[in-house]
Design a protein around this motif. Sequence first.
Motif, PDB file in Angstrom:
ATOM      1  N   LYS A  20       0.901  -1.159   0.004  1.00 11.76           N
ATOM      2  CA  LYS A  20      -0.074   0.131   0.354  1.00 11.76           C
ATOM      3  C   LYS A  20       1.023   1.170  -0.085  1.00 11.76           C
ATOM      4  CE  LYS A  20      -3.931  -2.148   3.005  1.00 11.76           C
ATOM      5  NZ  LYS A  20      -4.675  -2.122   3.718  1.00 11.76           N
ATOM      6  N   ILE A  24       1.289   4.236  -2.395  1.00 10.10           N
ATOM      7  CA  ILE A  24       1.035   5.466  -2.530  1.00 10.10           C
ATOM      8  C   ILE A  24       1.803   6.270  -3.193  1.00 10.10           C
ATOM      9  CG2 ILE A  24       1.197   7.417  -0.238  1.00 10.10           C
ATOM     10  CD1 ILE A  24      -0.790   4.940   0.538  1.00 10.10           C
ATOM     11  N   ALA A  27       2.448   7.395  -6.619  1.00 14.82           N
ATOM     12  CA  ALA A  27       1.577   7.622  -7.465  1.00 14.82           C
ATOM     13  C   ALA A  27       1.423   9.087  -7.691  1.00 14.82           C
ATOM     14  CB  ALA A  27       0.204   7.563  -6.592  1.00 14.82           C
ATOM     15  N   ASP A  28       2.720  10.272  -6.922  1.00 14.79           N
ATOM     16  CA  ASP A  28       3.268  11.104  -6.944  1.00 14.79           C
ATOM     17  C   ASP A  28       4.120  11.415  -6.845  1.00 14.79           C
ATOM     18  OD1 ASP A  28       3.476  14.103  -6.717  1.00 14.79           O
ATOM     19  OD2 ASP A  28       1.875  14.428  -4.577  1.00 14.79           O
ATOM     20  N   TRP A 205       1.192   9.673   6.823  1.00 11.71           N
ATOM     21  CA  TRP A 205       0.268   8.695   6.721  1.00 11.71           C
ATOM     22  C   TRP A 205       0.128   7.866   8.215  1.00 11.71           C
ATOM     23  CZ3 TRP A 205      -2.378   8.593   1.792  1.00 11.71           C
ATOM     24  CH2 TRP A 205      -2.385   9.068   1.623  1.00 11.71           C
ATOM     25  N   SER A 209      -8.646   8.307   9.186  1.00  6.67           N
ATOM     26  CA  SER A 209      -7.927   9.207   8.527  1.00  6.67           C
ATOM     27  C   SER A 209      -8.646  11.177   8.531  1.00  6.67           C
ATOM     28  CB  SER A 209      -9.680   8.824   7.509  1.00  6.67           C
ATOM     29  OG  SER A 209      -9.365   7.785   6.806  1.00  6.67           O
ATOM     30  N   GLU A 266      -7.070   4.048   3.473  1.00 16.52           N
ATOM     31  CA  GLU A 266      -7.862   4.792   3.052  1.00 16.52           C
ATOM     32  C   GLU A 266      -6.974   6.033   2.427  1.00 16.52           C
ATOM     33  OE1 GLU A 266     -12.751   6.391   3.902  1.00 16.52           O
ATOM     34  OE2 GLU A 266     -11.087   6.531   5.385  1.00 16.52           O
ATOM     35  N   PRO A 267      -5.929   5.496   1.791  1.00 19.30           N
ATOM     36  CA  PRO A 267      -5.531   6.455   0.538  1.00 19.30           C
ATOM     37  C   PRO A 267      -6.446   8.004  -0.365  1.00 19.30           C
ATOM     38  CG  PRO A 267      -5.267   4.342  -0.064  1.00 19.30           C
ATOM     39  CD  PRO A 267      -5.701   3.936   0.372  1.00 19.30           C
ATOM     40  N   ASP A 268      -7.583   7.630  -0.483  1.00 24.01           N
ATOM     41  CA  ASP A 268      -7.975   8.573  -1.389  1.00 24.01           C
ATOM     42  C   ASP A 268      -9.286   9.476  -0.357  1.00 24.01           C
ATOM     43  OD1 ASP A 268      -7.161   7.360  -3.881  1.00 24.01           O
ATOM     44  OD2 ASP A 268      -8.999   5.464  -3.501  1.00 24.01           O
ATOM     45  N   HIS A 269      -9.419   9.302   0.635  1.00 23.71           N
ATOM     46  CA  HIS A 269      -9.973  10.490   2.024  1.00 23.71           C
ATOM     47  C   HIS A 269      -8.724  11.519   2.152  1.00 23.71           C
ATOM     48  CE1 HIS A 269     -11.461  11.865   5.426  1.00 23.71           C
ATOM     49  NE2 HIS A 269     -12.258  11.262   5.250  1.00 23.71           N
ATOM     50  N   PRO A 270      -9.431  12.591   1.788  1.00 21.24           N
ATOM     51  CA  PRO A 270      -8.517  14.226   2.518  1.00 21.24           C
ATOM     52  C   PRO A 270      -8.353  13.965   3.416  1.00 21.24           C
ATOM     53  CG  PRO A 270     -10.755  14.071   2.397  1.00 21.24           C
ATOM     54  CD  PRO A 270     -11.050  12.946   1.525  1.00 21.24           C
TER      55      PRO A 270
END
Length: 439
Positions: A20, A24, A27-28, A205, A209, A266-270
Motif C-alpha cells: 500500500k 501511495i 502515485a505522486d 500517513w 483518516s 484509505e488513501p483517497d480520503h482527504p
Amino acid sequence: MLKVVKFGGSSLADATQFAKVKDIVLADPLRKVVVVSAAGKRYPGDHKMTDLLYLIHAHLQYGFSQEEIVRIIVERLTLIRDQLRVDYAIEEDLSRIFGSLSKDISIDELVSRGEYLNAKLMAAYLGYAFVDASSVIFFGYDGQLDTARTYQALQDAYTVHQKMVIPGFYGSLPNHKIKIMSRGGSDITGALAAAALDAQLYENWTDVSGILMADPKIVKDPKAIQRMTYAELRELSFLGASVLHEESVMPIKLKHIPLQILNTNEPDHPGTLIDEKFELEEDQDDRFVTGIAGRTGFYVLTIYKEQILADTSIVRKTLEIFDNFHVQIEHITLGLDSFLLTVSSAQIRDRLYDVVGKIQSECKPDTLEIEENIAMIACVGRRMRYRPGISGKLFSALGNHGINIRIITQGTNEISIIVGVESKDYIDTVKVIYDSFMG
C-alpha cells in the motif's frame, strides 16, 4: 518541488501494508523523501517491533534468554522481504545486530534497529536510496538537536540522492553513538526533513483518516476535521487530544509548511490539512467549532485577597512559589479580589500541602480554597470569534443538562472556550458540547 512523507508503524506492519505504501509513494512523483517507523502491530495482541527490541534489552539485563524474541523478529522481517521479493540480503544485517548481543549493548542502538531495518526494506522495495538517520540527524551531548548541522546534512543527502528513505526515531551524538528520540520520534524526523528541504507539503500517513473532532471513546462516530490551523492543533493537544506532539510540528510550523494527516488504508480520503491560516473561510461548511478535547484530574486553587488588582504582588509571589516547586500552572483567572489557578493533580498531589503552606506563609491570603476532581474541556475553533452567541449556546446547553460549570476561561486569541466541571460530568460535558454544535 517535493513532498516529504512519513509512514507510521501500522502502515508498515506486514507485506500487504508495504505494498500500500509503495502505491501511495509512486502515485505522486513529488513524494521523493520517505521517513518510516518500525513495524507496528498486525492484529490485536501482536507486538510492535520497537516493543520487542526493548524486551530483548530487558532480557539481556536480567540474564533471561532472548532467543525466542530474536526468532520472532527475524522471521517477521524475512517474511516481509520474501513476500515482496525484495533484493535485500537482510540476513546479513540481522546476523550483525543479533549475532553478538550482550548486556553492555546500548539500548538506543538496539531499539533503533526496528526503523533501520524497515527503512532498508522500504528503500530496496521502492528503488530509492537508503540514508541512515545517524548520518543526517545530529544531537549534542546535552541531547538537544543540532539543527544547523542536521538541516545541512539533509540538504546534502537530497542533493545527492533526490529519492531517499530515512529511518525515523533516531540520530547520532558527536561521538557517533546512536541516540533515540521519545516514542513517536519518527514524526519529528519527518518534520525535520520537510523543514530542511523546504517541502511543499509534509504528509503524515497513519491508520486514521485525519484528526477527529472529539474522542471516539466518548462520542460515537465523530466527524473528521477537514482543515485546522497550527494554533487550533496546539489548543487541542494541550488539553489531551491524541494528535501530534508539539516537537513534531514546530519545525514545519516555523517554515510555514502545511501538514496533512492521511490514512494508508484509505488513501483517497482527504484527511486533515493543517496550516498557519486558510483563505476563503466562507467556502467551508457551517462548522464554527473545529474540535473538542479535555482531560480529567485537575486541582483548582482559589486565593482571596482584597484589592488584588491594586497590588498584584501576591499573584507574582504565588507564581514564583509554583515555579520553585516545579509545578506547571495550566490556567489562571484573575478577579477583583481573587485569582484562580488550575494545575494537574499528577504534578501537585505529592507537594500540595508544601505549596499551600508556602503560599499562606509568604503571601498571607485572606482565604485559600482547594477543589479536586476537576475536568477541563476546550471547545476550539478559529471561526468562533466571528460568530456571536457561541458562548451563550455552550453555557445554555450545559445548563439544560444539569452540568454545573466551575470554571470559564477564554483564550486570548479567541479561538477556544475552556470550561471546568466536576470530573464526574466530564463525559456528559463532551457529549453535550459535541451534540450542540455538530448534532
